[in-house]
Write an enzyme that holds these catalytic residues in place. Structure first.
Site, PDB file in Angstrom:
ATOM      1  N   ASP A   1      -3.674 -17.469   3.280  1.00  0.00           N
ATOM      2  CA  ASP A   1      -4.630 -18.244   2.463  1.00  0.00           C
ATOM      3  C   ASP A   1      -5.410 -19.227   3.340  1.00  0.00           C
ATOM      4  O   ASP A   1      -6.637 -19.342   3.241  1.00  0.00           O
ATOM      5  CB  ASP A   1      -3.931 -18.950   1.297  1.00  0.00           C
ATOM      6  CG  ASP A   1      -2.562 -19.509   1.638  1.00  0.00           C
ATOM      7  OD1 ASP A   1      -2.074 -19.258   2.753  1.00  0.00           O
ATOM      8  OD2 ASP A   1      -1.982 -20.218   0.787  1.00  0.00           O
TER       9      ASP A   1
ATOM     10  N   TYR B   1       0.807  -1.216   0.000  1.00  0.00           N
ATOM     11  CA  TYR B   1       0.000   0.000   0.000  1.00  0.00           C
ATOM     12  C   TYR B   1       0.843   1.271   0.000  1.00  0.00           C
ATOM     13  O   TYR B   1       0.315   2.365  -0.187  1.00  0.00           O
ATOM     14  CB  TYR B   1      -0.930   0.008   1.215  1.00  0.00           C
ATOM     15  CG  TYR B   1      -2.341  -0.361   0.874  1.00  0.00           C
ATOM     16  CD1 TYR B   1      -2.689  -1.681   0.656  1.00  0.00           C
ATOM     17  CD2 TYR B   1      -3.330   0.604   0.767  1.00  0.00           C
ATOM     18  CE1 TYR B   1      -3.986  -2.033   0.338  1.00  0.00           C
ATOM     19  CE2 TYR B   1      -4.629   0.271   0.453  1.00  0.00           C
ATOM     20  CZ  TYR B   1      -4.955  -1.045   0.241  1.00  0.00           C
ATOM     21  OH  TYR B   1      -6.242  -1.381  -0.072  1.00  0.00           O
TER      22      TYR B   1
ATOM     23  N   ASP C   1      -6.677  -5.350   4.309  1.00  0.00           N
ATOM     24  CA  ASP C   1      -7.687  -4.789   3.418  1.00  0.00           C
ATOM     25  C   ASP C   1      -8.588  -5.907   2.891  1.00  0.00           C
ATOM     26  O   ASP C   1      -9.819  -5.822   2.936  1.00  0.00           O
ATOM     27  CB  ASP C   1      -6.967  -4.095   2.260  1.00  0.00           C
ATOM     28  CG  ASP C   1      -7.922  -3.572   1.218  1.00  0.00           C
ATOM     29  OD1 ASP C   1      -8.851  -2.846   1.602  1.00  0.00           O
ATOM     30  OD2 ASP C   1      -7.748  -3.883   0.026  1.00  0.00           O
TER      31      ASP C   1
ATOM     32  N   LYS D   1       2.277 -14.269   5.170  1.00  0.00           N
ATOM     33  CA  LYS D   1       2.643 -15.245   4.127  1.00  0.00           C
ATOM     34  C   LYS D   1       4.160 -15.408   4.215  1.00  0.00           C
ATOM     35  O   LYS D   1       4.901 -15.237   3.229  1.00  0.00           O
ATOM     36  CB  LYS D   1       2.191 -14.707   2.761  1.00  0.00           C
ATOM     37  CG  LYS D   1       2.343 -15.674   1.619  1.00  0.00           C
ATOM     38  CD  LYS D   1       1.180 -16.630   1.471  1.00  0.00           C
ATOM     39  CE  LYS D   1       1.438 -17.626   0.374  1.00  0.00           C
ATOM     40  NZ  LYS D   1       0.447 -18.697   0.302  1.00  0.00           N
TER      41      LYS D   1
END
Ligand code: NAD
Length: 343
Positions: free
Chosen positions: A205, A124, A229, A171
């Site tokens: 995930d 971002y 987000d 992740k």
């Protein structure tokens, strides 16, 4: 004394939702002195920029802002005003509660999650460039300072609000350095709360899959900006959709309250959109300002209107009853009436 608050109506459906919210807040028993300033598309024609300096000055002066959504052009055009506001005002924590609401038809009945999203860095940060004509590169920034700060915020929120667990989402199996640093920072902060607040981590995930299957396993989630987000929209979907998902952007001295949803430009001027997300953001604002009674009164009135299911917008109606839906203003009227009958 009246609370002086910067009100940014925003783009698309923002102005109609802001107007309804302002009427409800003005009927809440708390006095407001609204400083209404425009940002976004409306400002470009007049000021040549979507975020004029006087908007930032107003927020800095008043310390509190309530904001409708602002459009960000896709692919081209000006940089996100929302992101610029968060970065410029150092609103480092994006708090997005996702709680089931009685009366809304959803897959689960007792979701109670709190998203704590890092708000200043990650992809971002918008640092990207072309590499030749046919490749583009975006730089993902993760720092120890910002990661520890957001982790500390999540744990402090958990302590202050009687929550029992913080889950860090990442992740780090693939982005071993950037997400690895985020996870390491969360673990480091978690050690200070050992024995008081449980800590665990999940790969993003897997987290998404688990949230749609068994959201009751989770409590407070802390995430880097981009995952925060995306996962907060997923959580909004668990509790009734974007029309009911509130948010707060919090810094050391300034706070800006806004819904999770965007400006839904295709519905601009329809008068049919749901004011709940902005109203619940206003409830967060009232509590932030110490107006607990008014926050509770507004929350209860809203809950009664939603539970009754009559004077609600069409996104909350069963498809067989969409013609029974009311518009934004009529829903606001019903909430005001519900506050008055409680008095
Ligand atoms: P969106 O949230 O505006 O709309 C997605 C869909 O959600 C809508 O089509 C509508 O069906 C539903 N929805 C949203 N708000 C609702 C409401 N109050 N009541 C009922 N239904 C509602 O997402 P988008 O279409 O991806 O984005 C539109 C614009 O908003 C983009 O320019 C985007 O950049 C911007 N945006 C701004 C913010 C912000 O201001 N903080 C946040 C997200 C998106």
């Amino acid at each position: 004394m009246a609370h002086r608050v910067t009100l940014i109506p925003g783009d698309g459906i923002g102005p109609e939702l802001a107007e309804a919210t302002r009427r409800v807040l003005d009927a809440s028993g708390v006095a407001f002195d609204w400083e209404v300033v425009d940002a976004g598309e409306a400002s470009i024609a007049e000021y040549g920029t979507p975020l004029p300096d006087h908007v930032l000055d107003s927020i800095r002066r008043n310390k509190v802002a309530l904001k409708g959504p602002i459009t960000t052009p896709v692919g081209v055009g000006f940089r996100s005003v929302n992101v610029t506001l968060r970065q410029t005002l150092n609103l480092y924590a994006n708090l997005r509660p996702a709680r089931s609401i009685q009366g809304l038809t959803t897959r689960f009945e007792d979701v109670d999650l709190v998203i704590v999203r890092e708000n200043t860095e990650d992809l971002y940060a918008g640092i990207e460039h072309m590499v030749g004509r046919d490749a583009a590169e975006s730089i993902k920034i993760i720092t120890r300072a910002a990661s520890e700060r957001i982790a500390r915020f999540a744990f402090e929120y958990a302590v202050a609000n009687g929550r029992h667990k913080v889950t860090a989402v990442h992740k780090a199996n693939i982005m071993k350095l950037s997400d690895g640093l985020f996870l390491e920072s969360c673990r480091h902060i978690a050690a200070d709360y050992e024995g008081r607040i449980e800590f665990e981590d999940r790969i993003v995930d897997n987290m998404c899959m688990q949230l749609v299957q068994k959201p009751d396993l989770y409590d407070v989630l802390v995430l880097p900006n981009l995952y925060g987000d995306i996962v907060s929209d997923l959580c909004a979907g668990l509790v009734g959709g974007l029309g009911v998902a509130p948010g707060a952007n919090l810094g050391e001295s300034v706070a800006l309250f806004e819904p999770v949803h965007g400006s839904a430009p295709q519905f601009r001027g329809s008068g049919l959109m749901n004011p709940t997300a902005l109203l619940l953001s206003a409830v967060l604002m009232l509590r932030h300002r110490g107006e607990r009674d008014a926050a509770g009164r507004l929350e209860r009135a809203l809950a009664r209107v939603l539970a009754a299911g009559r004077a609600v917008t069409r996104d909350l109606k069963d498809p067989s009853d969409v013609y029974g839906a009311v518009g934004t203003e009529a829903m606001a009227d019903a909430i005001i009436a519900a506050m008055r009958t409680e008095d």
